[in-house]
Design an enzyme around this catalytic site. Structure first.
Site, PDB file in Angstrom:
ATOM      1  N   LYS A   5      -9.805   7.969   0.892  1.00 28.89           N
ATOM      2  CA  LYS A   5     -10.161   6.433   0.538  1.00 28.89           C
ATOM      3  C   LYS A   5     -11.709   6.234   0.932  1.00 28.89           C
ATOM      4  O   LYS A   5     -12.378   5.378   0.145  1.00 28.89           O
ATOM      5  CB  LYS A   5      -9.447   5.321   1.727  1.00 28.89           C
ATOM      6  CG  LYS A   5      -7.856   5.250   1.200  1.00 28.89           C
ATOM      7  CD  LYS A   5      -7.659   4.074   2.083  1.00 28.89           C
ATOM      8  CE  LYS A   5      -6.022   4.095   1.608  1.00 28.89           C
ATOM      9  NZ  LYS A   5      -4.750   5.133   1.870  1.00 28.89           N
ATOM     10  N   GLU A  65      -2.655   5.242  13.342  1.00 22.58           N
ATOM     11  CA  GLU A  65      -2.178   6.337  12.532  1.00 22.58           C
ATOM     12  C   GLU A  65      -2.369   7.678  13.428  1.00 22.58           C
ATOM     13  O   GLU A  65      -1.748   8.661  13.455  1.00 22.58           O
ATOM     14  CB  GLU A  65      -2.940   6.411  11.110  1.00 22.58           C
ATOM     15  CG  GLU A  65      -2.411   7.507  10.258  1.00 22.58           C
ATOM     16  CD  GLU A  65      -3.005   7.597   8.936  1.00 22.58           C
ATOM     17  OE1 GLU A  65      -2.505   8.434   8.077  1.00 22.58           O
ATOM     18  OE2 GLU A  65      -3.729   6.751   8.659  1.00 22.58           O
ATOM     19  N   CYS A 116       0.600  -1.191  -0.093  1.00 21.01           N
ATOM     20  CA  CYS A 116       0.014   0.070   0.004  1.00 21.01           C
ATOM     21  C   CYS A 116       0.863   1.238  -0.121  1.00 21.01           C
ATOM     22  O   CYS A 116       0.321   2.335  -0.315  1.00 21.01           O
ATOM     23  CB  CYS A 116      -0.766   0.062   1.246  1.00 21.01           C
ATOM     24  SG  CYS A 116      -1.577  -1.571   1.458  1.00 21.01           S
ATOM     25  N   PHE A 123       1.122  -3.131   4.495  1.00 23.85           N
ATOM     26  CA  PHE A 123       1.346  -4.398   4.984  1.00 23.85           C
ATOM     27  C   PHE A 123       3.002  -4.738   4.859  1.00 23.85           C
ATOM     28  O   PHE A 123       3.596  -4.267   3.832  1.00 23.85           O
ATOM     29  CB  PHE A 123       0.580  -5.408   4.252  1.00 23.85           C
ATOM     30  CG  PHE A 123      -0.759  -5.809   4.681  1.00 23.85           C
ATOM     31  CD1 PHE A 123      -1.209  -4.954   5.726  1.00 23.85           C
ATOM     32  CD2 PHE A 123      -1.676  -6.464   4.060  1.00 23.85           C
ATOM     33  CE1 PHE A 123      -2.489  -5.221   6.410  1.00 23.85           C
ATOM     34  CE2 PHE A 123      -2.791  -6.617   4.318  1.00 23.85           C
ATOM     35  CZ  PHE A 123      -3.398  -5.972   5.575  1.00 23.85           C
ATOM     36  N   HIS A 151      -3.360   7.785   5.534  1.00 30.34           N
ATOM     37  CA  HIS A 151      -3.664   6.482   5.231  1.00 30.34           C
ATOM     38  C   HIS A 151      -5.106   6.009   5.131  1.00 30.34           C
ATOM     39  O   HIS A 151      -5.758   5.397   4.310  1.00 30.34           O
ATOM     40  CB  HIS A 151      -2.553   5.598   5.626  1.00 30.34           C
ATOM     41  CG  HIS A 151      -2.580   4.320   4.953  1.00 30.34           C
ATOM     42  ND1 HIS A 151      -2.055   3.901   3.642  1.00 30.34           N
ATOM     43  CD2 HIS A 151      -2.501   3.008   5.057  1.00 30.34           C
ATOM     44  CE1 HIS A 151      -2.318   2.900   3.131  1.00 30.34           C
ATOM     45  NE2 HIS A 151      -2.351   1.972   4.280  1.00 30.34           N
ATOM     46  N   HIS A 154      -9.570   1.943  -1.615  1.00 30.30           N
ATOM     47  CA  HIS A 154      -8.071   1.647  -1.418  1.00 30.30           C
ATOM     48  C   HIS A 154      -7.402   1.166  -2.607  1.00 30.30           C
ATOM     49  O   HIS A 154      -7.896   0.140  -2.905  1.00 30.30           O
ATOM     50  CB  HIS A 154      -7.963   0.870  -0.115  1.00 30.30           C
ATOM     51  CG  HIS A 154      -6.693   0.643   0.304  1.00 30.30           C
ATOM     52  ND1 HIS A 154      -5.481   0.939  -0.196  1.00 30.30           N
ATOM     53  CD2 HIS A 154      -6.067   0.280   1.626  1.00 30.30           C
ATOM     54  CE1 HIS A 154      -4.457   0.856   0.246  1.00 30.30           C
ATOM     55  NE2 HIS A 154      -4.586   0.283   1.446  1.00 30.30           N
TER      56      HIS A 154
END
Length: 425
Positions: free
Chosen positions: A349, A328, A185, A413, A317, A354
Site C-alpha cells: 500500500k 497487525e 477493505c 472496518f 494489510h 489502499h
C-alpha cells in the site's frame, strides 16, 4: 501398439495429487490481470514492485481544491474510449471498467474459452466496497447542485455493487455461481476465498475472482476525510512517523481453476491457493482487534495444512495508520511465535495506496511475485523503526528470497478479517 513409459514419466504421474489432504479439489491460479496506479497490467505492476516505485501523486479531478486530502494513488492516463465504445461507457462505472480490463487480461493469460459446457461450470465472485461511487457522485451533483430533475435511466445498473460481476459474467459467458462481496477493505480476500471454496467443493470448475474500487472522486475522498485517518503527504506503513493511509483505485482479477483441469490442458500455473480463513472481531466498528486478526491467520494456516515455519512472506494489510500497523504486527507475532523473527512482511500500500474493496486483489500479485520470481516487494517510505512493529518489514528495497508459502492479510472496518494462503507450484 503400446509403449512403456519411462521411469521419469511414471514418477511424475505418481507424484500428481488432484486433491488435498482433506480430499478436496486443489485450486490453482492460471491467469492474472490488473490496473492500478503503478501500471495498467501485471508486468508493469510487478516491475514497479521490484523497483519500489511510488504511485501516489496529486489528485486530479473536479473540485479537488476543496479537499483537505489532495493526494492518492490515482490511475493516470486512463482513457475509457481506448477500451470501450460509447454505449458501454454510458453503462460502465469506472470500477466496472477497471474490472473488465483486468478480467480480459487474466482470461487471455489463462488461455480458457468458456463456450459450451465450461461456461456452465464457471462463475465470478468479485469484491468491492463502494461499487459505482463515481456514478453516485456525478448524479448527486446533477440533482442537488445543477438542479436537474432527471437522471440517466441506467444509473441504478451502473452504480450497483454487483455491476462489475454481472458484466464479467456476460462478457465471458460465465453461467455458474456469480455474485459480489462487500466487506469493506477485506472484500477482495473474502471474494477470492469463496471462489476457492466453490472449486474445492465441486460447485464450479473455474472462477474469475478478485476485486475493484474507484473511490477517487470528490465525494469518495470527502467521506474518508471525516474519519481522520488519512495522510496528507505519504503512506508509511510500520514506520514510527506514519500518519495515516492513502487511498488508491484500480482492480485485480484472477482465474482460479481446478488443478487437475489445469494440468490436463497444459496450463501455466502461477501459484496454488491452499488456505483461507475469515473471522469477525465482534468488537468495534473501526478499531481493529489483534485477536481477530490472529484467528484469521492461524485459520488460513490450518486450512492449508501449513506449519508456521513454511511461510516465508506476508503481504500485510499495512495501512499506515497507528491502530492497524501495531495491531497487525502483534497478531503476526502471536500467530507465528519464534518464527515471526524470520518472516518477511511488507505493505505494498506504500506504493499503490489502499484500494479499499479492491486492495487484496492487487496485493495478491506481490505474493505471486514472491513465489514465482523469488522477489519480495518492499515497504517503501519507511523512515523510523517502531518498537511495536519490530518485524522484518523489508524496508524500502525489494529483496531476493526463496519463498515457498505466502499469506495475504486483509482486515476491514467492521472487524471482518480474511487471509489467503498461496503456495509455489
Amino acid at each position: 501398439m503400446t509403449s512403456k513409459k519411462s521411469p521419469k514419466k511414471k514418477a511424475a504421474i505418481a507424484s500428481f495429487q488432484p486433491t488435498d489432504q482433506n480430499g478436496q479439489r486443489r485450486v490453482v491460479i492460471t491467469g492474472a490481470g490488473t490496473i492500478n496506479a503503478l501500471g495498467h497490467d501485471v508486468s508493469t505492476t510487478l516491475e514497479a514492485f521490484r523497483e519500489g516505485r511510488c504511485g501516489i501523486t496529486q489528485l486530479d479531478f473536479r473540485d479537488v481544491e476543496r479537499l483537505s486530502i489532495q493526494i492518492g494513488a490515482q490511475v493516470h492516463n486512463w482513457e475509457p474510449a481506448d477500451y470501450f465504445n460509447r454505449q458501454q461507457i454510458l453503462l460502465y462505472d469506472k470500477f466496472t471498467q477497471f474490472t473488465l480490463l483486468s478480467a480480459k487480461q487474466a482470461v487471455a493469460q489463462s488461455g480458457l474459452n468458456f463456450e459450451g459446457a465450461l461456461g456452465l461450470r464457471s462463475g465470478v465472485i468479485l469484491g468491492t466496497a463502494g461499487g459505482g461511487l463515481n456514478t453516485w457522485d456525478e448524479n448527486y451533483r446533477a440533482v442537488y447542485e445543477e438542479g436537474k430533475n432527471r437522471v440517466h435511466p441506467f444509473v441504478v445498473p451502473k452504480l450497483m455493487n454487483n455491476a462489475a460481476a454481472s458484466h464479467v459474467s456476460m462478457e465471458f459467458g460465465l453461467r455458474g455461481p456469480s455474485f459480489t462481496v462487500a466487506t469493506a477493505c477485506a472484500s477482495s480476500n473474502h471474494a477470492m476465498g469463496l471462489a476457492l471454496q466453490m472449486i474445492r467443493s465441486g460447485a464450479a470448475q473455474v472462477m474469475l475472482t478478485g476485486g475493484s474500487e474507484a473511490m477517487l472522486c470528490f465525494g469518495g475522498v470527502k467521506a474518508w476525510e471525516g474519519l481522520r485517518v488519512m495522510s496528507k503527504d505519504a503512506c508509511r506503513p510500520f514506520s514510527a512517523n506514519r500518519n495515516g493511509m492513502v487511498q488508491g483505485e484500480g482492480a485485480g482479477v484472477f482465474v482460479f481453476e481446478d488443478y487437475e483441469f489445469a494440468r490436463k490442458r497444459g496450463a501455466e500455473v502461477l501459484a496454488e491457493v491452499v488456505g483461507f480463513a475469515m473471522s469477525s472481531d465482534a468488537q468495534d466498528i473501526v478499531m481493529p482487534s489483534a485477536q481477530g486478526a490472529e484467528r484469521a491467520i492461524t485459520g488460513a494456516l490450518q486450512d492449508g495444512h501449513l506449519n508456521p515455519d513454511q511461510v516465508g512472506y506476508i503481504n500485510a494489510h499495512g495501512t499506515g495508520t497507528a491502530a492497524n500497523d501495531k495491531t497487525e504486527c502483534a497478531a503476526v507475532a502471536h500467530a507465528f511465535g519464534h518464527h515471526a523473527d524470520r518472516l518477511m512482511i511488507s505493505s505494498t500500500k506504500s506504493m499503490h495506496g489502499h484500494l479499499i474493496g479492491g486492495t487484496g486483489a492487487v496485493e495478491l500479485l506481490a505474493c505471486i511475485m514472491a513465489l514465482r520470481d523469488g522477489v519480495v516487494a518492499p515497504t517503501i517510505n519507511y523512515q523510523e523503526p517502531d518498537p511495536e512493529c519490530a518485524l522484518d518489514v523489508v524496508p524500502n528495497e525489494a529483496r531476493d528470497a526463496d519463498v515457498e508459502v505466502a499469506l495475504s492479510n486483509a482486515f476491514s472496518f467492521g472487524g471482518l478479517n480474511a487471509v489467503v494462503a498461496l503456495r509455489r507450484v
